[in-house]
Write a protein that holds these residues in place. Structure first.
Motif, short mmCIF file in Angstrom:
data_model
loop_
_atom_site.label_atom_id
_atom_site.label_comp_id
_atom_site.label_asym_id
_atom_site.label_seq_id
_atom_site.Cartn_x
_atom_site.Cartn_y
_atom_site.Cartn_z
N ASP A 30 0.81 -1.23 0.00
CA ASP A 30 0.00 0.00 0.00
C ASP A 30 0.84 1.27 0.00
O ASP A 30 0.30 2.37 0.17
CB ASP A 30 -0.94 0.01 1.21
CG ASP A 30 -0.19 -0.17 2.53
OD1 ASP A 30 1.05 -0.11 2.53
OD2 ASP A 30 -0.87 -0.36 3.56
N GLY A 31 2.15 1.13 -0.20
CA GLY A 31 3.01 2.31 -0.24
C GLY A 31 3.40 2.85 1.12
O GLY A 31 3.99 3.94 1.21
N THR A 32 3.12 2.10 2.20
CA THR A 32 3.50 2.55 3.54
C THR A 32 5.02 2.72 3.64
O THR A 32 5.79 1.87 3.19
CB THR A 32 3.04 1.54 4.60
OG1 THR A 32 1.62 1.46 4.59
CG2 THR A 32 3.50 1.95 5.99
N TYR A 33 5.42 3.83 4.21
CA TYR A 33 6.84 4.13 4.42
C TYR A 33 7.30 3.36 5.65
O TYR A 33 6.91 3.66 6.77
CB TYR A 33 7.00 5.64 4.60
CG TYR A 33 8.39 6.15 4.87
CD1 TYR A 33 9.52 5.54 4.35
CD2 TYR A 33 8.58 7.31 5.66
CE1 TYR A 33 10.78 6.03 4.60
CE2 TYR A 33 9.83 7.81 5.90
CZ TYR A 33 10.94 7.17 5.38
OH TYR A 33 12.19 7.66 5.63
N LEU A 34 8.14 2.34 5.44
CA LEU A 34 8.52 1.44 6.52
C LEU A 34 9.76 1.88 7.27
O LEU A 34 9.79 1.89 8.50
CB LEU A 34 8.73 0.02 5.97
CG LEU A 34 7.52 -0.65 5.32
CD1 LEU A 34 7.91 -2.01 4.77
CD2 LEU A 34 6.38 -0.79 6.32
N GLY A 315 -0.42 -11.24 -4.27
CA GLY A 315 0.30 -10.14 -3.66
C GLY A 315 0.78 -9.12 -4.68
O GLY A 315 0.55 -9.24 -5.89
N ALA A 316 1.45 -8.11 -4.17
CA ALA A 316 1.99 -7.03 -5.00
C ALA A 316 3.34 -7.42 -5.57
O ALA A 316 4.04 -8.27 -5.03
CB ALA A 316 2.12 -5.76 -4.16
N VAL A 317 3.71 -6.77 -6.67
CA VAL A 317 5.10 -6.86 -7.14
C VAL A 317 5.91 -5.82 -6.38
O VAL A 317 5.37 -4.90 -5.77
CB VAL A 317 5.20 -6.68 -8.67
CG1 VAL A 317 4.46 -7.81 -9.38
CG2 VAL A 317 4.69 -5.32 -9.13
N ILE A 318 7.21 -5.95 -6.42
CA ILE A 318 8.07 -5.28 -5.45
C ILE A 318 8.08 -3.76 -5.56
O ILE A 318 8.27 -3.06 -4.57
CB ILE A 318 9.52 -5.84 -5.53
CG1 ILE A 318 10.37 -5.37 -4.34
CG2 ILE A 318 10.16 -5.46 -6.86
CD1 ILE A 318 9.90 -5.87 -3.01
N SER A 319 7.84 -3.20 -6.76
CA SER A 319 7.99 -1.76 -6.91
C SER A 319 7.20 -1.26 -8.12
O SER A 319 6.75 -2.05 -8.98
CB SER A 319 9.46 -1.38 -7.10
OG SER A 319 9.96 -1.91 -8.32
N GLY A 351 -8.51 0.75 -1.64
CA GLY A 351 -7.95 0.93 -0.31
C GLY A 351 -6.45 0.79 -0.27
O GLY A 351 -5.81 1.08 0.75
N LYS A 352 -5.86 0.33 -1.39
CA LYS A 352 -4.40 0.16 -1.47
C LYS A 352 -3.92 0.77 -2.79
O LYS A 352 -3.13 0.17 -3.53
CB LYS A 352 -4.02 -1.32 -1.38
CG LYS A 352 -4.47 -1.99 -0.07
CD LYS A 352 -4.18 -3.47 -0.08
CE LYS A 352 -4.64 -4.14 1.21
NZ LYS A 352 -4.44 -5.60 1.20
N GLU A 353 -4.44 1.97 -3.06
CA GLU A 353 -4.17 2.61 -4.35
C GLU A 353 -2.69 2.88 -4.58
O GLU A 353 -2.26 3.01 -5.73
CB GLU A 353 -4.98 3.91 -4.46
CG GLU A 353 -6.46 3.71 -4.69
CD GLU A 353 -7.24 3.34 -3.43
OE1 GLU A 353 -8.43 2.98 -3.54
OE2 GLU A 353 -6.65 3.41 -2.32
N ASN A 354 -1.91 2.96 -3.52
CA ASN A 354 -0.46 3.19 -3.66
C ASN A 354 0.33 1.89 -3.73
O ASN A 354 1.56 1.91 -3.77
CB ASN A 354 0.05 4.07 -2.52
CG ASN A 354 -0.46 5.48 -2.60
OD1 ASN A 354 -0.60 6.04 -3.69
ND2 ASN A 354 -0.76 6.10 -1.46
N GLY A 355 -0.39 0.76 -3.71
CA GLY A 355 0.29 -0.52 -3.87
C GLY A 355 0.68 -0.76 -5.32
O GLY A 355 0.20 -0.08 -6.23
#
Length: 485
Positions: A30-34, A315-319, A351-355
């Protein structure tokens, strides 16, 4: 920033890097800054190697039966922290929780194998002549390094850590800068399990650290997992400095589907193989060769692919860059005449538009010369090529420069054996879409999927992480002398 700044782990302590260069760590979900990961300096690598070298004499002289007690405790800690470890893998890599859980389960299996090493390296003793005894024993190399990729933040490090350390080496781990968080948890658990300081160290970084590892005079062996392009460079550079090197590269795995294959089982396996871990694994099936009349099976594959939902069971791809690259492959194939049966482009999860998601994609009527048929895509995409005979299918598989895996789906044992004997790959599946060997059998491909001798896991790894010492002993002069003594 959800987590603290990523630190190196040197001589049993987490240390903040002195570099001024950091990269952001962002969740593909979701693009969360970890967090931020340092691009460490070569001085920090030198410090880690110095710590490992200082720890080696005592650790290597510790009997292996005692060394593996650390890994019995480590296995317990993996089980105790199972869900947290899986959650972290999912968060930083983007894979589903079910896939992350499977990854930690594999870590436990790999550790179990390391615990069995005392029974596997007992060596040999033989009286070769009267009064003369020859003996072999496995001796650790010294300081070794493991360079690991983003697609399995915990499993691939555990391909090397338990075996290399249990066999008496000390290690420098260089994680992928895209997924550095799981490595820190591994270090914490190893320390809690009682691993002595200096035996295991982590140095974060990018190209500069990889090159420094290859060049360092006190590092005896290097393992690498990543793309074939980089694997070649690492292998050449490390061996140029007279190190042992085992470098695993990319893949283009072929599934050959015969008309007599069971449609439902084949479709489920093909869809799972091409989309598992969002296709970001070197064992993914990304090329299918349909032999003869298999339209009924292809239709089932389409049905199964449509059940795979981004953000749910995909799942998402890495980038963002990976997403764009994968979608370019699909568009280029379509422009060249491939038929898009299932289209995963331009996916956005509510809900995960930045993913960064790519949906499952099935391409039919792909020609062997197309890039989508030849190159590793590393996404949830399968390219279907059609042939009339098994030999034509094998010719396509054999023409690939890679050689990790190949599978056949059929109910004909003779056809299966024919393909097993002729497929140019190190790991073969029959009615298995992802033919990864389980311990103690080893993981390793052929051709441009692997550079170096031996495999990275299982019994074969013993030869890579140790050297053989042979001793010939005679104590009784009364036995006399012959040509063997």
């Amino acid at each position: 920033m959800k987590y603290a700044l990523v630190q190196n782990f040197i001589n049993g302590n987490f240390l903040t890097s002195g570099t001024s260069c950091f990269l952001d760590v962002v969740s593909p979900i979701d693009g969360t800054y970890l967090s931020k990961v340092p691009l460490s300096t070569t001085q920090e690598l030198n410090k880690a190697v110095h710590a490992a070298k200082a720890a080696f004499p005592a650790w290597s002289k510790t009997p292996i039966k005692e060394r593996v007690q650390v890994f019995f405790r480590y296995k317990f800690l993996l089980e105790q922290h199972f869900q947290d470890l899986a959650r972290l893998v999912s968060e930083e890599n983007g894979k589903t929780m079910a896939e992350a859980v499977a990854e930690i389960e594999k870590c436990i299996e790999l550790t179990e194998f390391a615990c069995s090493l005392p029974q596997l390296i007992t060596g040999e003793v033989l009286e070769v002549s009267k009064g003369v005894e020859c003996r072999t024993e496995h001796v650790p190399l010294g300081v070794v390094a493991s360079i690991v990729p983003f697609n399995f933040p915990s499993m691939v490090p555990n391909w090397t850590i338990p075996n290399a350390l249990a066999l008496g080496n000390c290690m420098i781990l260089k994680p992928s800068e895209k997924v550095p968080l799981s490595a820190g948890r591994i270090a914490s658990l190893l320390k809690e399990a009682g691993l002595p300081d200096g035996v295991f160290n982590i140095v974060h970084g990018a190209t500069e650290i990889v090159e420094a590892i290859c060049d360092h005079p006190d590092i005896e062996a290097v393992s690498f997992v990543g793309s074939t392009k980089v694997a070649k460079i690492v292998y050449q550079r490390a061996t140029h400095h007279y190190k042992r090197c085992l470098a695993l590269g990319g893949a283009k795995n072929h599934i050959m589907v015969l008309p007599d294959a069971i449609p439902s089982m084949t479709a489920q396996n093909v869809a799972a193989s091409m989309s598992g871990c969002a296709g970001q694994r070197c064992m993914a099936a990304s090329a299918m060769v349909a032999v003869g009349n298999t339209d009924h099976i292809i239709q089932k594959i389409v049905e199964e692919a449509k059940k795979i939902i981004p953000g749910d069971n995909l799942g998402a791809v890495i980038s963002k860059e990976a997403k764009e690259r994968i979608e370019r492959y699909i568009s280029e194939a379509e422009q060249q005449g491939a038929k898009v049966l299932v289209d995963g482009r331009n996916v956005q999860v509510k809900g995960k538009e930045n993913g960064t998601y790519v949906g499952p994609t099935v391409l039919d009527y792909v020609q062997p010369h197309m890039a989508v048929a030849r190159e590793e895509i590393f996404g949830p995409v399968i390219s279907i090529m059609r042939t009339n005979t098994v030999d034509e299918a094998l010719a396509i598989e054999n023409a690939s420069p890679y050689g990790n895996a190949a599978s056949v789906f059929t109910q004909n044992g003779g056809a299966a054996r024919y393909i097993i004997e002729r497929a140019s790959a190190g790991m073969i599946g029959v009615n298995v879409g992802v033919p990864v060997p389980r311990e103690p059998f080893s993981f390793g491909g052929w051709n441009e999927s692997k550079f170096g001798v031996g495999d990275i896991t299982g019994k074969s790894s013993i030869e890579f992480w140790t050297k053989l010492k042979k001793s010939t002993v005679k104590w009784n002069p009364e036995s006399g002398i012959n040509w063997m003594s």
